[in-house]
Write a protein that holds these residues in place. Sequence first.
Motif, PDB file in Angstrom:
ATOM      1  N   GLY A  51       0.889  -1.987  40.701  1.00  0.00           N
ATOM      2  CA  GLY A  51       1.029  -0.626  40.192  1.00  0.00           C
ATOM      3  C   GLY A  51      -0.169   0.277  40.427  1.00  0.00           C
ATOM      4  N   LYS A  52      -1.022  -0.055  41.367  1.00  0.00           N
ATOM      5  CA  LYS A  52      -2.210   0.774  41.617  1.00  0.00           C
ATOM      6  C   LYS A  52      -1.814   2.161  42.129  1.00  0.00           C
ATOM      7  N   ASP A  53      -0.958   2.201  43.135  1.00  0.00           N
ATOM      8  CA  ASP A  53      -0.510   3.495  43.653  1.00  0.00           C
ATOM      9  C   ASP A  53       0.312   4.253  42.614  1.00  0.00           C
ATOM     10  N   THR A  54       1.077   3.501  41.819  1.00  0.00           N
ATOM     11  CA  THR A  54       1.865   4.121  40.746  1.00  0.00           C
ATOM     12  C   THR A  54       0.951   4.824  39.756  1.00  0.00           C
ATOM     13  N   LEU A  55      -0.128   4.173  39.356  1.00  0.00           N
ATOM     14  CA  LEU A  55      -1.063   4.789  38.412  1.00  0.00           C
ATOM     15  C   LEU A  55      -1.675   6.046  39.011  1.00  0.00           C
ATOM     16  N   CYS A  56      -2.047   5.993  40.269  1.00  0.00           N
ATOM     17  CA  CYS A  56      -2.609   7.172  40.933  1.00  0.00           C
ATOM     18  C   CYS A  56      -1.625   8.344  40.880  1.00  0.00           C
ATOM     19  N   GLU A  57      -0.349   8.052  41.148  1.00  0.00           N
ATOM     20  CA  GLU A  57       0.686   9.094  41.112  1.00  0.00           C
ATOM     21  C   GLU A  57       0.884   9.622  39.697  1.00  0.00           C
ATOM     22  N   ARG A  62       6.649  -3.781  32.350  1.00  0.00           N
ATOM     23  CA  ARG A  62       7.909  -3.641  33.074  1.00  0.00           C
ATOM     24  C   ARG A  62       8.884  -2.732  32.327  1.00  0.00           C
ATOM     25  N   GLY A  63       9.406  -1.757  33.054  1.00  0.00           N
ATOM     26  CA  GLY A  63      10.376  -0.840  32.480  1.00  0.00           C
ATOM     27  C   GLY A  63       9.773   0.269  31.639  1.00  0.00           C
ATOM     28  N   LYS A  64       8.447   0.243  31.474  1.00  0.00           N
ATOM     29  CA  LYS A  64       7.780   1.256  30.647  1.00  0.00           C
ATOM     30  C   LYS A  64       6.511   1.714  31.358  1.00  0.00           C
ATOM     31  N   TRP A 102       4.857  -8.960  34.559  1.00  0.00           N
ATOM     32  CA  TRP A 102       6.013  -9.740  34.983  1.00  0.00           C
ATOM     33  C   TRP A 102       5.727 -10.393  36.332  1.00  0.00           C
ATOM     34  N   VAL A 103       6.543 -11.366  36.672  1.00  0.00           N
ATOM     35  CA  VAL A 103       6.414 -12.067  37.953  1.00  0.00           C
ATOM     36  C   VAL A 103       7.271 -11.372  38.994  1.00  0.00           C
ATOM     37  N   ASP A 104       6.684 -11.061  40.122  1.00  0.00           N
ATOM     38  CA  ASP A 104       7.412 -10.516  41.259  1.00  0.00           C
ATOM     39  C   ASP A 104       7.547 -11.650  42.275  1.00  0.00           C
TER      40      ASP A 104
END
Length: 247
Positions: free
Chosen positions: A15-21, A213-215, A184-186
């Motif tokens: 989620g690194k790029d997700t956090l940046c966004e 996950r999901g939040k 979670w496990v990917d």
Amino acid sequence: MSILIGLYSQRGKHGKDTLCELIEQAGFKVKRLAFGDALKHEASQAIAFNRYRASILEKYCHDQGFKDTDMRDLAIYNVDDPCYRAFLRKLIWSQDNATGEWMSAQVSKPRSMRWHLQKYGNEYVRDYCHDTDRWVRSVTVDYKAINLVPTAYDFIIVTDMRQPNEYEWLLSHNGIPLEVRRDWVDEEVDAKEPHATDGALDDKNMAILTNTRGKTSRLLQEFAKYMLDNKGDLLTDEQRDKLRGIK
């Protein structure tokens, strides 16, 4: 003054790029940097036989699905750069079980861009060419250019900090290291054999932001709380107010 942040994860898709966004969507002026951007550009140039194809490969390196897809076009015998191609052939031939038939199969085997990025960035450039800081130098150039206008961004975020020299570079520029960790496990990522660089910064004792996950919004909330509780002296009044408004 822009605040420099380096994001680390033990493996991919945390989620690194997700956090940046999310930080940008919260109203902050964000500049993304990545050590891997120069690697993606150079590796694409080494593989492709013309500039157009190289630009397509580089573009899709940022697509997780494409990056992990084995393709015949990316087989070793299709690599354009003769030095990189020879290195890969030598690497394969050095295997204990190498035979002519096995070698032929390996050279024509479909490969993924992730495979090439790892081979090119670590085993070819870093180990074989003994150029351990090539990608760090590239980010340094970009970072210096950005800082010509130190108030242009609230945050400069390096989204792919993975190795000790990258971590040391961040600290030398007064950056804040943060680990992003999903809860979670990917299977697609975690079931694969770890790469040599996976977990390389696990001993650095940096603060952990949990991606629930999901939040996903909670990840942004954790970032806001960390910055307010631990780095408040770096924040402007406007940045502080925005972070307090994140719910």
